[in-house]
Enzyme design. Sequence first.
Site, PDB file in Angstrom:
ATOM      1  N   LYS A  15       3.101   6.296  -5.230  1.00 52.16           N
ATOM      2  CA  LYS A  15       3.745   5.432  -4.233  1.00 52.16           C
ATOM      3  C   LYS A  15       3.786   3.969  -4.711  1.00 52.16           C
ATOM      4  CE  LYS A  15       0.884   6.292  -0.810  1.00 52.16           C
ATOM      5  NZ  LYS A  15      -0.103   7.159  -1.516  1.00 52.16           N
ATOM      6  N   ARG A  90      -0.871   5.491   8.002  1.00 51.26           N
ATOM      7  CA  ARG A  90      -1.680   6.592   7.496  1.00 51.26           C
ATOM      8  C   ARG A  90      -2.257   7.435   8.636  1.00 51.26           C
ATOM      9  NH1 ARG A  90      -3.178   3.932   2.351  1.00 51.26           N
ATOM     10  NH2 ARG A  90      -4.535   5.221   1.057  1.00 51.26           N
ATOM     11  N   ARG A 129      -5.888   5.837 -14.052  1.00 50.12           N
ATOM     12  CA  ARG A 129      -5.099   4.695 -13.562  1.00 50.12           C
ATOM     13  C   ARG A 129      -5.792   3.365 -13.881  1.00 50.12           C
ATOM     14  NH1 ARG A 129      -2.896   4.446  -7.481  1.00 50.12           N
ATOM     15  NH2 ARG A 129      -5.051   4.432  -6.799  1.00 50.12           N
ATOM     16  N   ARG A 162     -10.045   0.967 -10.535  1.00 53.08           N
ATOM     17  CA  ARG A 162     -10.539   0.827  -9.168  1.00 53.08           C
ATOM     18  C   ARG A 162     -11.777   1.682  -8.955  1.00 53.08           C
ATOM     19  NH1 ARG A 162      -5.393   1.833  -5.397  1.00 53.08           N
ATOM     20  NH2 ARG A 162      -7.062   2.652  -4.094  1.00 53.08           N
ATOM     21  N   ARG A 173     -10.822  10.752  -0.475  1.00 48.75           N
ATOM     22  CA  ARG A 173      -9.550  10.151  -0.066  1.00 48.75           C
ATOM     23  C   ARG A 173      -8.487  11.227   0.150  1.00 48.75           C
ATOM     24  NH1 ARG A 173      -8.671   6.340  -4.792  1.00 48.75           N
ATOM     25  NH2 ARG A 173      -6.673   5.855  -3.835  1.00 48.75           N
TER      26      ARG A 173
HETATM   27  P1  AMP Z   1      -4.635   2.613  -1.324  1.00 45.14           P
HETATM   28  O1  AMP Z   1      -4.533   1.503  -2.304  1.00 45.14           O
HETATM   29  O2  AMP Z   1      -3.379   2.790  -0.505  1.00 45.14           O
HETATM   30  O3  AMP Z   1      -5.085   3.898  -1.967  1.00 45.14           O
HETATM   31  O4  AMP Z   1      -5.762   2.206  -0.282  1.00 45.14           O
HETATM   32  C1  AMP Z   1      -7.109   1.983  -0.694  1.00 45.14           C
HETATM   33  C2  AMP Z   1      -8.025   2.053   0.498  1.00 45.14           C
HETATM   34  O5  AMP Z   1      -7.700   1.028   1.438  1.00 45.14           O
HETATM   35  C3  AMP Z   1      -7.968   3.334   1.299  1.00 45.14           C
HETATM   36  O6  AMP Z   1      -8.756   4.371   0.742  1.00 45.14           O
HETATM   37  C4  AMP Z   1      -8.507   2.869   2.653  1.00 45.14           C
HETATM   38  O7  AMP Z   1      -9.898   2.699   2.637  1.00 45.14           O
HETATM   39  C5  AMP Z   1      -7.863   1.495   2.769  1.00 45.14           C
HETATM   40  N1  AMP Z   1      -6.532   1.592   3.406  1.00 45.14           N
HETATM   41  C6  AMP Z   1      -5.324   1.361   2.819  1.00 45.14           C
HETATM   42  N2  AMP Z   1      -4.328   1.545   3.688  1.00 45.14           N
HETATM   43  C7  AMP Z   1      -4.887   1.901   4.863  1.00 45.14           C
HETATM   44  C8  AMP Z   1      -4.372   2.262   6.138  1.00 45.14           C
HETATM   45  N3  AMP Z   1      -3.051   2.290   6.380  1.00 45.14           N
HETATM   46  N4  AMP Z   1      -5.267   2.578   7.109  1.00 45.14           N
HETATM   47  C9  AMP Z   1      -6.592   2.550   6.903  1.00 45.14           C
HETATM   48  N5  AMP Z   1      -7.134   2.254   5.705  1.00 45.14           N
HETATM   49  C10 AMP Z   1      -6.305   1.927   4.684  1.00 45.14           C
END
Ligand code: AMP
Length: 220
Positions: A15, A90, A129, A162, A173
Site C-alpha cells: 500500500k 482500519r 523492507r 521498522r 499485525r
Molecule cells: P502501518 O505503517 O500502516 O503498518 O502502521 C503501523 C502501526 O501504526 C500499526 O501497526 C498500528 O499500531 C498503527 N496504526 C496505523 N494506522 C492505524 C489505524 N488506522 N488505526 C489504528 N492504528 C493504526
Amino acid sequence: MPKYIVLLGPPGAGKGTQAQKISSSFGYPHVSSGELFREHLKNQTQLGKLAQGYIERGELVPDDVTIAMIRERLTRPDCEQGAILDGFPRTAPQAEALSAMLAELGGKVDLVPYINVPTRVLVERLAGRWTCREQGHIFHETSNPPRQPGKCDVDGSELYQREDDQAETVLKRIQVYLSQTTPLIEHYRSQGVLVEVNGALPIDQVTQTLSELIEKEVLV
Ligand code: AMP
C-alpha cells in the site's frame, strides 16, 4: 469536488509503495496513518508517546485519537483536491468517521483498491523492507533495492528496518488485520467502490493497474 482513494490490504501488501507512486503521478497527497504516527513518535509528541506501546505490540492505536489525527491531516490545504489514504480506515468505526468527515469536506470515498497478497508472502516482504528515516520512502532488499545500500534514492536519508516489521510483531499485525480490518472489504464492496487488485504481481504492474483504475473511476 475532492476525490479520495482508500488503499486497503494487509500489512506488506504494498500500500505504501503504491501510494507513493500514484501520489506523485496524480498529485493527490499520500496520507499514511502509520507514517503520521511514526512522525509523532520521532518528535516524541503526546500522541507519539500514547501510540508507541500499541505500535510496538502490533496493535491498533485507539480509534478516537487515530480519527482525530486523520481529520487534522485531511483538513490541511494540500488535501483540497483530495487524498490517497494508506492504512486508514482500519476498523468499522474509523470507516464511519471517514465517511462523515469526507461528507463535511464535500466528498466521499471514490475508490477502494483492495491490494490482495497471500499471507505467506507478507512476512517475507516485511522482513526485507527498508524505510527512509526522513519521509518514509519504502524499499525492499530484493524486489525493490535502493541504488545505494542503506540510502534513500529520493532524499538521500538513512534507511532503517521498522521495529514492528520483525516476524513476531508482523504475525500479530496480520492477525489484527484479519479480525479488525477485513470486514471493511465487504463494507466497501457493498458501496460499489471496491476493486480487487493482485498485489503479488511486480510493483510496476500493480502501479499500472491502479493508474488505469484511477483514470477510469476517479478522474471522470
Ligand atoms: P502501518 O505503517 O500502516 O503498518 O502502521 C503501523 C502501526 O501504526 C500499526 O501497526 C498500528 O499500531 C498503527 N496504526 C496505523 N494506522 C492505524 C489505524 N488506522 N488505526 C489504528 N492504528 C493504526
